[in-house]
Design a protein around this motif. Structure first.
Motif, PDB file in Angstrom:
ATOM      1  N   GLY A   1      24.151   3.665  99.291  1.00  0.00           N
ATOM      2  CA  GLY A   1      22.836   3.247  98.833  1.00  0.00           C
ATOM      3  C   GLY A   1      22.756   3.170  97.322  1.00  0.00           C
ATOM      4  O   GLY A   1      22.138   2.253  96.760  1.00  0.00           O
TER       5      GLY A   1
ATOM      6  N   PHE B   1      14.848  -1.681  96.622  1.00  0.00           N
ATOM      7  CA  PHE B   1      16.138  -1.633  95.919  1.00  0.00           C
ATOM      8  C   PHE B   1      16.105  -2.553  94.696  1.00  0.00           C
ATOM      9  O   PHE B   1      16.596  -2.200  93.617  1.00  0.00           O
TER      10      PHE B   1
ATOM     11  N   ALA C   1      19.805   3.500 102.751  1.00  0.00           N
ATOM     12  CA  ALA C   1      18.628   3.959 102.004  1.00  0.00           C
ATOM     13  C   ALA C   1      18.206   5.360 102.389  1.00  0.00           C
ATOM     14  O   ALA C   1      17.285   5.908 101.777  1.00  0.00           O
TER      15      ALA C   1
ATOM     16  N   THR D   1      12.664  -2.334 102.248  1.00  0.00           N
ATOM     17  CA  THR D   1      13.676  -1.498 101.584  1.00  0.00           C
ATOM     18  C   THR D   1      14.477  -2.319 100.582  1.00  0.00           C
ATOM     19  O   THR D   1      14.771  -1.858  99.465  1.00  0.00           O
TER      20      THR D   1
ATOM     21  N   SER E   1      21.953  -0.166  95.271  1.00  0.00           N
ATOM     22  CA  SER E   1      20.825  -0.154  94.343  1.00  0.00           C
ATOM     23  C   SER E   1      21.237  -0.667  92.969  1.00  0.00           C
ATOM     24  O   SER E   1      20.522  -1.459  92.344  1.00  0.00           O
TER      25      SER E   1
END
Length: 841
Positions: free
Chosen positions: A420, A408, A339, A404, A424
């Motif tokens: 990331g 996402f 992230a 986090t 995502s």
């Protein structure tokens, strides 16, 4: 079972089993029902336990005839053959009976090569299951052990380990564990050691099979033996299991690096069961080295269950515990790194136990990312629920990683790294991961956080609550996490004093929208969330002010008219708790905008109790009224008596048994309340005289109970067709009797000396017959006056409530598993033949 019951059952079996055998051989007879066969098997188990000798067979020669008749059938029904095998095992569990059946060669014909093993019936899984269960029941003495090992039965069991039916395969595994432990326990004469392993014959055969399977090239055989060892080490912690393990340890360890075996997940279960057994903790460190090796070589999905199990153990080397924690946290560490969070949140771990690229590969794959994260989050939630965890978790970093993941999942986070971005894309809109992450977030709510983290946390949760894309199930989880964190607010001290006020205002703004949702599940979840908040935060001044200055109370009241009964029930519960804030806690200082009053709320809930067509809202009303009474929120004594009387009169006519049961709970609380108000009453019992009558009239609680129609409701409930209602009513009446008849010498031996006009003769007869007391006689001679204290005192004194209590508390199996029920089943199967009917009775 009583001696008389055993005798009756034995006679019945002797009379009926020959006819049963004839019915089995007659193609015109219908097949036996499985329920009937199960009942017969249960009763034979009881007979064997009551008479654990060969006398059972000698007194019931029909049993031997039964086995012979079934074996003579060319194609017996699979359920009958399975029953016969299980019954033979039950009977042969007694060594004398085993010998008796052996002498007639029945056991060999039932369980040997000449029996069902070679017949077409063996294709039926129920027959194979009956064979295994019969063998298991039989092995209670050395003779049965010898029969299995010498007659080829042990090889059949080895084969059944790989049976296509999971039930049969699992039963075969349990049977092998039983054989091994029984063999070592009953035949071992001297302690074993690694150098001198003189195993008993049966144990040697099983251990040899395990060793050969582990060294074979068959992956299925290896898995079967590993499952057998897993079951053994999970159920037996005897010292000899360590000796067994030392002989196969190297072979098992080699499977960690052999990809061709594909038994790694079974290995994790095996090692975890061994880690729970103290027997393996002192193997010169070799066992813990093997666990460490497993944590390093197994995939993240395979090693995670092992890691979480290790972390819950208190007897474990610290170095192994740290490695297990590292394995468990790797996916969360990878999430933080992917992230591109600020440097202080860059990761959880200083180093990895295994190659971190394996975790990154799984998280970047659509097929494995969600599964790995759900598994990891579930394990973290499990650890967070442990009261005394022998390891310190990095709570702050875990909280950041969970938040986090939630970002996402709803697209709130735009990562800079390629990994990331891939994660995502996979996680956006993934309900599975959202629910798991919200569960973990709720479990983390005990942790203290700074203002910045709390703002971020509530912003994320509010985003989930506001989003129209949030599914009802995810919304429910969001409400749960939000409520857990809101409950921690009173213990938090923020630098920004207005942060709490802002959080609460934002929550109630969102809640107002959700209470107006067109989806009934959302409205229902919103009301449940509100109820939970009020229950836990009603003493928190900032919460009360924010709630009552919002539109939430009015919207909640409107939902009492919702078309969906579940929502109406939740609205009733919420209004009941809201009453604590509006007028129970602070009646003298109403908050601005508070337009509610007690009378209006009570009247509305009583209307729902008497008119709502669905049971859920009416049950909710009873729960609210009970809660109010328990919290002493129903006013002064006269107001409380009137309140209870009105509720009882309404609930007495309700057809929903749960409403009646709820009303009985209210009555029980009211009785305790009255005894606390007046102290424990004293009642001197003697033959009924004017002195006793005078004392009765002076007993104010009794008079109040009569005025409130409690006795009418209690005696009606005592004969209710729903058992829990009758049980509860009887409990309350026994309590009343213990208070009002405290100094009574003995209960009356009869009712023949009772004065006329009280109707107690009729009441006692009605209760004994189990009639419904609603059908009260109306003539003057028999009518029972439930509002007359003297009559009710006579009823409490005369009626044998203890016997009624005993009858009501008999479980439903009392009838269904009674000899009469069994014989009626047999009779129904065989047809209503006059001779059979006579035997049955």
């Amino acid at each position: 079972m009583s001696p008389q019951g055993r005798c009756a059952m034995s006679r019945a079996c002797a009379l009926l089993l020959p006819r049963v055998c004839a019915a089995l051989a007659d193609p015109q007879q219908p097949s036996f029902d499985d329920t009937c066969l199960e009942k017969m098997l249960d009763w034979f188990r009881e007979l064997r336990e009551a008479e654990p000798t060969v006398k059972l067979l000698r007194d019931n020669p029909c049993l031997t005839e039964f086995f012979t008749a079934v074996l003579a059938l060319p194609e017996p029904e699979p359920n009958v053959l399975s029953f016969t095998l299980r019954l033979a095992g039950v009977v042969a569990a007694v060594e004398g009976s085993f010998v008796h059946l052996q002498q007639r060669e029945l056991l060999a014909r039932l369980f040997g090569e000449d029996g069902p093993l070679k017949s077409a019936a063996w294709e039926d899984a129920s027959v194979r299951s009956g064979w295994v269960e019969g063998m298991h029941s039989m092995v209670q003495h050395p003779s049965a052990l010898h029969f299995i090992c010498s007659g080829g039965g042990i090889d059949v069991i080895f084969t059944l380990q790989g049976d296509p039916s999971l039930f049969v395969a699992s039963a075969a595994c349990r049977l092998l564990v039983h054989l091994l432990t029984f063999s070592v326990g009953s035949e071992l004469t001297a302690p074993l050691n690694a150098k001198d392993c003189d195993w008993p014959t049966c144990a040697h055969m099983i251990i040899k099979h395990i060793e050969d399977s582990l060294q074979s090239s068959s992956a299925s055989h290896i898995k079967q033996s590993l499952k057998l060892l897993t079951s053994l080490f999970g159920s037996c912690q005897a010292p000899w299991t360590k000796v067994l393990w030392l002989g196969i340890a190297k072979q098992v360890e080699s499977f960690l690096t052999e990809d061709s075996v594909q038994a790694q997940h079974v290995l994790a279960d095996l090692l975890l069961n061994m880690a729970r057994s103290p027997v393996f903790h002192d193997t010169e460190g070799r066992f813990w080295a093997l666990v460490t090796s497993a944590l390093e070589h197994l995939t993240p999905v395979q090693s995670s269950p092992l890691a979480v199990g290790i972390l819950r153990l208190h007897q474990c080397p610290q170095v192994v515990r740290i490695k297990a924690l590292t394995v468990l946290l790797q996916p969360m560490d990878c999430i933080l790194r992917a992230a591109s969070q600020p440097l202080e949140y860059a990761g959880l771990l200083d180093e990895s136990v295994s190659d971190p690229s394996a975790v990154e590969s799984l998280l970047s794959s659509k097929s494995s990312c969600a599964s790995l994260l759900c598994q990891t989050l579930a394990h973290l939630e499990e650890l967070l629920s442990v009261a005394f965890l022998p390891v310190n978790l990095p709570y702050a970093s875990l909280l950041h990683s969970v938040l986090t993941i939630l970002q996402f999942c709803n697209g709130l986070l735009i990562p800079a790294s390629p990994l990331g971005s891939k994660i995502s894309q996979i996680l956006v809109g993934c309900f599975r991961v959202q629910k798991s992450a919200l569960n973990a977030l709720a479990a983390l709510s005990d942790q203290k956080c700074c203002d910045t983290v709390m703002e971020r946390l509530f912003d994320i949760l509010l985003a989930y609550l506001e989003s129209p894309n949030t599914s009802p199930t995810v919304l429910k989880k969001s409400f749960k996490a939000m409520s857990r964190w809101l409950m921690s607010l009173p213990g938090m001290s923020f630098k920004n004093q207005q942060l709490t006020e802002k959080i609460l205002q934002d929550v109630f703004l969102v809640l107002q929208k959700r209470l107006c949702s067109p989806c009934w599940e959302v409205r229902d979840s919103s009301l449940e969330f509100l109820t939970k908040l009020i229950r836990n935060l009603r003493d928190y001044n900032e919460f009360r002010q924010s709630l009552l200055s919002s539109e939430v109370p009015k919207l909640t009241e409107n939902l009492l008219e919702d078309p969906e009964s579940y929502v109406r029930a939740s609205a009733v519960t919420a209004m009941g708790h809201l009453a604590f804030i509006t007028y129970f806690l602070v009646p003298e200082s109403p908050v601005a905008g508070n337009q509610y009053n007690k009378e209006k709320t009570v009247a509305k809930l009583q209307e729902i109790l008497s008119t709502d067509p669905e049971g859920f809202p009416r049950r909710a009303v009873m729960s609210v009224f009970t809660m109010w009474l328990k919290e002493s929120c129903t006013g002064q004594l006269e107001e409380t008596v009137q309140f209870v009387s009105t509720v009882v009169q309404t609930a007495a006519h309700d057809l929903d048994w749960e409403v009646k049961l709820g009303c009985l709970e209210l009555v029980q609380i009211f009785c305790n309340y009255m005894f606390c108000q007046f102290g424990l009453p004293e009642c001197h019992y003697a033959p009924v005289t004017s002195a006793v009558t005078r004392s009765i009239h002076q007993n104010e609680p009794l008079q109040i109970f009569c005025r409130a129609n409690l006795f009418s409701f209690l005696f009606q409930s005592l004969c209710d067709c729903d058992k829990p209602v009758g049980q509860k009513a009887c409990d309350i009446l026994l309590t009343l009797k213990s208070h009002f008849c405290r100094r009574s010498t003995r209960a009356s031996r009869g009712t023949g000396d009772l004065p006329a006009g009280h109707g107690i003769h009729w009441l006692q007869r009605t209760l004994r017959e189990g009639s419904l007391v609603q059908n009260f006689p109306t003539d003057d001679d028999n009518r029972v006056d439930f509002q007359d204290p003297e009559s009710m005192m006579l009823a409490l004194r005369t009626i044998d409530l203890v016997e009624l209590h005993s009858d009501l508390n008999k479980c439903s199996d009392y009838v269904e598993k009674s000899p009469q029920s069994l014989l009626e089943d047999i009779l129904a199967t065989m047809g209503s033949i006059e001779d059979n009917e006579a035997d049955c009775y």
